[in-house]
Design a protein around this motif. Structure first.
Motif, short mmCIF file in Angstrom:
data_model
loop_
_atom_site.label_atom_id
_atom_site.label_comp_id
_atom_site.label_asym_id
_atom_site.label_seq_id
_atom_site.Cartn_x
_atom_site.Cartn_y
_atom_site.Cartn_z
N GLN A 71 0.77 -1.01 0.07
CA GLN A 71 -0.47 0.38 0.11
C GLN A 71 1.01 1.17 -0.05
N ALA A 72 0.25 2.02 -0.41
CA ALA A 72 1.01 3.67 -0.97
C ALA A 72 1.37 4.45 0.58
N ALA A 84 13.69 -5.88 -5.40
CA ALA A 84 12.81 -5.92 -5.91
C ALA A 84 11.94 -4.51 -6.03
N ASP A 85 9.89 -4.73 -6.67
CA ASP A 85 9.98 -3.85 -6.57
C ASP A 85 8.45 -3.28 -6.22
N PRO A 86 8.25 -1.97 -5.41
CA PRO A 86 6.45 -2.16 -5.27
C PRO A 86 5.69 -1.47 -5.71
N VAL A 87 4.45 -2.37 -6.17
CA VAL A 87 3.41 -2.35 -6.28
C VAL A 87 2.23 -1.80 -5.42
N LEU A 95 3.95 6.72 -0.38
CA LEU A 95 4.96 6.51 -0.95
C LEU A 95 5.21 6.58 -2.39
N ASN A 96 4.25 5.99 -3.26
CA ASN A 96 4.77 6.36 -4.82
C ASN A 96 4.98 8.16 -5.29
N MET A 140 12.38 7.98 -4.95
CA MET A 140 12.70 6.57 -6.08
C MET A 140 11.79 5.56 -5.94
N TYR A 141 10.56 6.07 -6.01
CA TYR A 141 9.14 5.42 -6.28
C TYR A 141 8.24 6.36 -7.02
N GLN A 142 8.34 6.71 -7.85
CA GLN A 142 7.95 7.21 -8.49
C GLN A 142 7.68 7.22 -9.35
N ASN A 143 8.20 5.35 -10.03
CA ASN A 143 8.25 5.18 -11.18
C ASN A 143 7.32 3.99 -11.03
#
Length: 384
Positions: free
Chosen positions: A95-96, A111-114, A347-348, A352-355
């Motif tokens: 979750q954001a 890994a990357d967060p969704v 968080l989005n 560092m997480y905008q993409n």
């Protein structure tokens, strides 16, 4: 309304003019005794009786078969994901609306967060948003879930029980089982919170907790992973102690390990605090009931525990009707030396997480503009 709120808080803490923090640690039990005993024993590092005792107490509290002590909650989440084989090229659903450590621990694995949306009432990961994403944005083939847009494998789900309020974890776990995904509960904030008499952190394959200085129970720093999975429990114990193979004198390590073991000095403090958990929870609930009654006939909504759950009310939370109303409250309360603070930035939105992939986050953005955490600690003046 703001003046009445300030009066309520100052009366509760019996503090007419001192600064009132959001959540301060209280030491009024065996803390000094246990810490002093540890210092005298010289076993102040990662080997010691209190580390073992802490793990026993965490098993008792959560009902889990295994508990592994770690240096902090972020390390606990990182090592939990690592133990499941999460690595570069994977994606983890979360979750954001969360503290940055949730996404950071995911990224530590490569890994990357969704980022998916939360429910307005629980403020935690929405099962509706989760199912919509998995059904519309993913392909489920040969027991593997793939994000159709990125082509990356979805490896696990990390829901977070926001501000200690349990989310709809049973529904999330049911969805996860359907898609063969592991659930790692970020229960950093929810020690003492339950869903249908079952402790948070015990629903997923793994659960993690934090004992940072601002938590309901603290040892300065510290964390824990809990699980019912025997193989994971034993492996986590091994790799958090640098994967050292037991031997009377030789140093041999059989896989990549981490120096994540909680020091005995911190564990001594944690054990003394855990002994008081029930009292802390009782006092925090008494304060939350005062807040519920106070905000009942106002335009401000107190965020209560959802049906079939019991919150530890780690951080009592209120929702304003607009961002301007929220900002006015924040300015006046902090100006009066009563600490309040807004929700985390989603968080989005962090550079560092905008993409990273995210859904509309409609509820997340609504909450981020309107939520305020208000003083929630137990009465520190009874501390020694």
């Amino acid at each position: 309304m703001i003046k009445s709120f300030l009066d309520l808080v100052r009366d509760h803490y019996n503090s007419p003019d001192e600064f009132i923090p959001l959540h301060a640690p209280v030491f009024r039990g065996n803390e000094i005794h246990y810490v002093t005993e540890t210092i005298k024993s010289t076993f102040v590092s990662s080997v010691g009786a209190y580390v073992d005792q802490f793990e026993v107490m965490m098993k008792s509290i959560t009902g889990a078969k295994y508990a592994i002590a770690t240096v902090n909650g972020t390390a606990a989440l990182h090592i939990a994901l690592h133990s499941l084989g999460v690595s570069a090229g994977d994606e983890i659903i979360t979750q954001a609306l969360s503290f940055v450590a949730t996404a950071n621990a995911i990224r530590y694995t490569g890994a990357d967060p969704v980022f998916l949306d939360v429910d307005l009432d629980s403020m935690s990961l929405s099962p509706i948003a989760l199912l919509l994403f998995l059904e519309s944005e993913c392909e489920f083939k040969e027991q593997i879930v793939t994000n159709k847009r990125t082509g990356k494998r979805i490896k696990a789900i990390v829901p977070m029980h926001t501000f200690g309020n349990p989310g709809r974890i049973e529904e999330i776990c049911n969805i996860a089982e359907r898609f063969r995904l592991d659930v790692v509960e970020d229960s950093a904030e929810s020690l003492g919170s339950y869903v249908k008499s079952k402790h948070t952190g015990s629903f997923g394959r793994l659960g993690v907790f934090s004992f940072n200085g601002n938590k309901t129970v603290t040892c300065g720093g510290g964390g824990a992973v809990v699980t019912d999975d025997e193989s994971l429990g034993k492996r986590l114990k091994h790799i958090t102690t640098t994967a050292k193979v037991p031997h009377p004198w030789e140093y041999s390590h059989d896989e990549l390990g981490f120096n994540y073991r909680m020091p005995n000095l911190n564990a001594a403090l944690a054990c003394a605090q855990l002994e008081q958990l029930d009292d802390f929870l009782k006092e925090k609930r008494e304060l939350s009931l005062k807040y519920i009654q106070f905000f009942e006939n106002t335009n401000v909504t107190f965020k209560k525990e959802i049906e079939n759950s019991v919150s530890n009310y780690w951080l009592n939370t209120v929702e304003f009707q607009s961002k301007s109303d929220r900002d006015k409250f924040l300015a006046e309360t902090n100006g009066a030396k009563v600490m309040t603070r807004p929700s985390w930035n989603p968080l989005n939105t962090l550079p560092m997480y905008q993409n990273c992939f995210s859904d509309s986050l409609k509820n997340t953005n609504h909450i981020a503009d309107r939520l305020v955490n208000i003083p929630s600690g137990v009465k520190w003046k009874e501390s020694y």
